[in-house]
Design a protein around this motif. Structure first.
Motif, PDB file in Angstrom:
ATOM      1  N   ASN A 217       0.819  -1.212   0.000  1.00 43.11           N
ATOM      2  CA  ASN A 217       0.000   0.000   0.000  1.00 43.11           C
ATOM      3  C   ASN A 217       0.857   1.268   0.000  1.00 43.11           C
ATOM      4  O   ASN A 217       0.398   2.334  -0.411  1.00 43.11           O
ATOM      5  CB  ASN A 217      -0.956   0.016   1.187  1.00 43.11           C
ATOM      6  CG  ASN A 217      -2.100  -0.968   1.022  1.00 43.11           C
ATOM      7  OD1 ASN A 217      -2.354  -1.477  -0.073  1.00 43.11           O
ATOM      8  ND2 ASN A 217      -2.776  -1.265   2.113  1.00 43.11           N
ATOM      9  N   ALA A 218       2.091   1.152   0.459  1.00 39.44           N
ATOM     10  CA  ALA A 218       3.030   2.278   0.432  1.00 39.44           C
ATOM     11  C   ALA A 218       3.822   2.304  -0.876  1.00 39.44           C
ATOM     12  O   ALA A 218       4.788   3.053  -1.003  1.00 39.44           O
ATOM     13  CB  ALA A 218       3.984   2.183   1.621  1.00 39.44           C
ATOM     14  N   ASN A 219       3.376   1.484  -1.849  1.00 39.75           N
ATOM     15  CA  ASN A 219       4.028   1.381  -3.155  1.00 39.75           C
ATOM     16  C   ASN A 219       5.478   0.917  -3.049  1.00 39.75           C
ATOM     17  O   ASN A 219       6.343   1.374  -3.808  1.00 39.75           O
ATOM     18  CB  ASN A 219       3.930   2.702  -3.931  1.00 39.75           C
ATOM     19  CG  ASN A 219       2.506   3.020  -4.280  1.00 39.75           C
ATOM     20  OD1 ASN A 219       1.759   2.148  -4.733  1.00 39.75           O
ATOM     21  ND2 ASN A 219       2.102   4.249  -4.039  1.00 39.75           N
ATOM     22  N   LEU A 220       5.721   0.017  -2.118  1.00 37.37           N
ATOM     23  CA  LEU A 220       7.038  -0.583  -1.945  1.00 37.37           C
ATOM     24  C   LEU A 220       6.935  -2.074  -2.253  1.00 37.37           C
ATOM     25  O   LEU A 220       5.868  -2.667  -2.115  1.00 37.37           O
ATOM     26  CB  LEU A 220       7.549  -0.371  -0.516  1.00 37.37           C
ATOM     27  CG  LEU A 220       7.691   1.084  -0.074  1.00 37.37           C
ATOM     28  CD1 LEU A 220       8.025   1.178   1.406  1.00 37.37           C
ATOM     29  CD2 LEU A 220       8.732   1.797  -0.908  1.00 37.37           C
ATOM     30  N   SER A 221       8.027  -2.659  -2.650  1.00 39.50           N
ATOM     31  CA  SER A 221       7.989  -4.077  -3.033  1.00 39.50           C
ATOM     32  C   SER A 221       8.928  -4.949  -2.213  1.00 39.50           C
ATOM     33  O   SER A 221       9.130  -6.110  -2.533  1.00 39.50           O
ATOM     34  CB  SER A 221       8.328  -4.223  -4.520  1.00 39.50           C
ATOM     35  OG  SER A 221       9.638  -3.738  -4.760  1.00 39.50           O
ATOM     36  N   LYS A 222       9.465  -4.388  -1.139  1.00 38.30           N
ATOM     37  CA  LYS A 222      10.405  -5.155  -0.333  1.00 38.30           C
ATOM     38  C   LYS A 222      10.086  -4.959   1.154  1.00 38.30           C
ATOM     39  O   LYS A 222       9.974  -3.831   1.631  1.00 38.30           O
ATOM     40  CB  LYS A 222      11.826  -4.701  -0.645  1.00 38.30           C
ATOM     41  CG  LYS A 222      12.889  -5.524  -0.028  1.00 38.30           C
ATOM     42  CD  LYS A 222      14.295  -5.288  -0.571  1.00 38.30           C
ATOM     43  CE  LYS A 222      14.658  -3.874  -0.864  1.00 38.30           C
ATOM     44  NZ  LYS A 222      16.071  -3.674  -1.229  1.00 38.30           N
ATOM     45  N   LEU A 223       9.949  -6.084   1.860  1.00 41.29           N
ATOM     46  CA  LEU A 223       9.766  -6.080   3.301  1.00 41.29           C
ATOM     47  C   LEU A 223      10.988  -6.773   3.904  1.00 41.29           C
ATOM     48  O   LEU A 223      11.305  -7.907   3.538  1.00 41.29           O
ATOM     49  CB  LEU A 223       8.481  -6.822   3.694  1.00 41.29           C
ATOM     50  CG  LEU A 223       8.159  -6.925   5.191  1.00 41.29           C
ATOM     51  CD1 LEU A 223       8.000  -5.543   5.822  1.00 41.29           C
ATOM     52  CD2 LEU A 223       6.893  -7.757   5.396  1.00 41.29           C
TER      53      LEU A 223
END
Length: 141
Positions: free
Chosen positions: A99-105
């Motif tokens: 949802n934060a437009n990120l693709s890495k956790l």
């Protein structure tokens, strides 16, 4: 499963959850840490109470930086462990990352922690390590 995540209003309680759960590790690796130290290093993070059956049973902490979301902490009280709450919390962290437009956790976990297998089952792979920690990442799409 009825689990919700709400912004923590009682950050001292959240610090207590963390300290209680991590006490054995603090005694071994960071004996100078106490509840106040935990509070001080987590107060600026995005703190979420984990609510299960209308009771606060833990805390999840996230930190958003540049191209990555860091799962800084995931603690569930002992009486609520092994009920799938950690699994749901990881999914929530992944959703918030996307949802934060990120693709890495990303996360950092002690090698001796039983949580390592939980993270591996949820798509995290070891990116690097030192003598005590695994630095793990889950690529999201």
């Amino acid at each position: 499963m009825d689990i919700t995540f709400v912004r923590s209003k009682n950050l001292r309680r959240a610090a207590n959850f963390t300290f209680d759960n991590m006490r054995v590790y603090y005694e071994q690796f960071a004996p100078e840490w106490d509840v106040l130290k935990v509070y001080e290093v987590t107060v600026e993070l995005d703190n979420y109470d984990i609510i299960y059956k209308q009771e606060v049973v833990g805390v999840m902490r996230l930190q958003f930086e540049n191209d990555c979301c860091f799962l800084r902490d995931l603690q569930v009280i002992s009486s609520a462990q092994n009920k799938g709450i950690g699994q749901v919390a990881i999914q929530e962290a992944k959703t918030r990352t996307l949802n934060a437009n990120l693709s890495k956790l990303a996360l950092r976990v002690l090698k001796i922690s039983p949580a390592v297998s939980l993270y591996q089952r949820n798509g995290f792979v070891t990116q690097s390590e030192d003598e005590r920690f695994f630095n793990m990442v889950a690529e999201l799409s």
